[in-house]
Design an enzyme around this catalytic site. Sequence first.
Site, short mmCIF file in Angstrom:
data_model
loop_
_atom_site.label_atom_id
_atom_site.label_comp_id
_atom_site.label_asym_id
_atom_site.label_seq_id
_atom_site.Cartn_x
_atom_site.Cartn_y
_atom_site.Cartn_z
N GLU A 77 0.83 -1.21 0.00
CA GLU A 77 0.00 0.00 0.00
C GLU A 77 0.86 1.26 0.00
OE1 GLU A 77 -2.26 -0.33 3.61
OE2 GLU A 77 -3.35 -2.11 2.96
N GLY A 127 2.20 4.94 -0.61
CA GLY A 127 1.64 6.25 -0.94
C GLY A 127 2.77 7.19 -1.27
N CYS A 147 -3.18 33.34 9.83
CA CYS A 147 -3.00 34.01 11.13
C CYS A 147 -2.68 33.02 12.24
CB CYS A 147 -4.22 34.83 11.45
SG CYS A 147 -4.39 36.14 10.24
#
Length: 418
Positions: free
Chosen positions: A273, A275, A342
């Site tokens: 798997e 990524g 911010c």
Amino acid sequence: MHHFHYQNGELYCEGVPVKAIAARVGTPFYLYSAATLSHHYRVFDGAFAGFPHIVCFAVKANGNLAILRLLARQGAGADIVSGGELHRALQAGVDPGKIVYSGVGKRPQEIRDALRAGILLFNMESSQELEAINRVAGRLGKKAPVALRINPDIDAQTHPYISTGLKKNKFGINIDQALEDYRRARELPHLEVLGVACHIGSQITEVSPFVEALERLKELIARLQDLGIAIRYLDLGGGLGIRYDQEEPPHPHEYGGKIVEKLRDLKVTLILEPGRVLVGNAGILVTKVLYTKESGVKHFIIVDAGMNDLARPSLYGSYHGVWPVVKKARPRVKASLVGPICESGDFLAKDRQMPAFAPGELVAVMSAGAYGFSMSSNYNARPRVAEILVQDQEFYVIRKRETYRQLIWGESIPESLK
Ligand code: LLP
């Protein structure tokens, strides 16, 4: 290896100047190289050649439909963790027979959709989930193909937020409890027990934790065999790290070689798997300098991308290279590359030596293809950025920049406030 390089002092993605793309689509944007992605997929897949295997790309790393399609065309399946990711994978044309579904909190509706789609395997993460999947499958008159995701209690030696294979983590079924859950799973009429799975963490830069996990799974498989439970799929998860800075992760061939060596005596199909290792270095974030300022003690370079666009530095203190899109002769300064959000934690690079960028200049934040766009948000009411793919000398907008209309989509002011 990636296809972001300089030609006469200008940054190119494959054969296309980054500056030209910025002029057309504005900033910020994610930029991916199709050639890099394909290359990474081929190398990774090739590392397991000769052993039956399926490479299920972890959609969470980058779920753009074009990226998923590109990988699916090369033969990739998908590792999903939500109904939304299932939808993405199916829309992109991923073969449902190559989809594995992981995650600790699958909802009944998501389980139903995945069963209807005919996915390859559910990686179940708790005893209660066994019962839930059995129930949903029963209602549909189906048998759900399942594996148990085991927590092998391995220290992957990575950032604590992305380490998943320790007992104290919420993931998987405790290896000591696994036999009991397998027995229970076998009794449930709407489950077909086919596999063993694990995923020990992410950005792992050594092979040894993978090999250790594999050894524990092998022991478990042997014990299951004694119980008459035959395992057809062994899912080793993702997690192979990449180079962001000075890391020296193993080459996929070393990783694949050591894993396959341990599997020779087993009759299973291996599932992986990955990524990050496929997309991480296939993408960058391109941003523009708005202002620079000195606080007396610090030098800030303020750009138009922030932690809402790329959360990794703020969240994990991750390092991403910072490159000029057009090189110039100029001094280097110790500075922080910060965004317009911010929050003091809004930085893309902190207190680091970098070129003394000037307002209006384009900056490339490197290695941003994995967990970049996919973790981005609308915080501070900032539309999510565009995504661009370069392929065969052309660039394509594979996701438009969001609009203000999209920002407020679905919101409404109740009658009582009108
Ligand atoms: N399989 C499962 C079950 C996972 O949970 C993950 C990642 C993968 C595969 C893919 O792992 P990879 O090959 O990409 O390491 N947001 C963090 C990473 C979180 C990873 C979560 N799980 C980051 O930006 O570093």
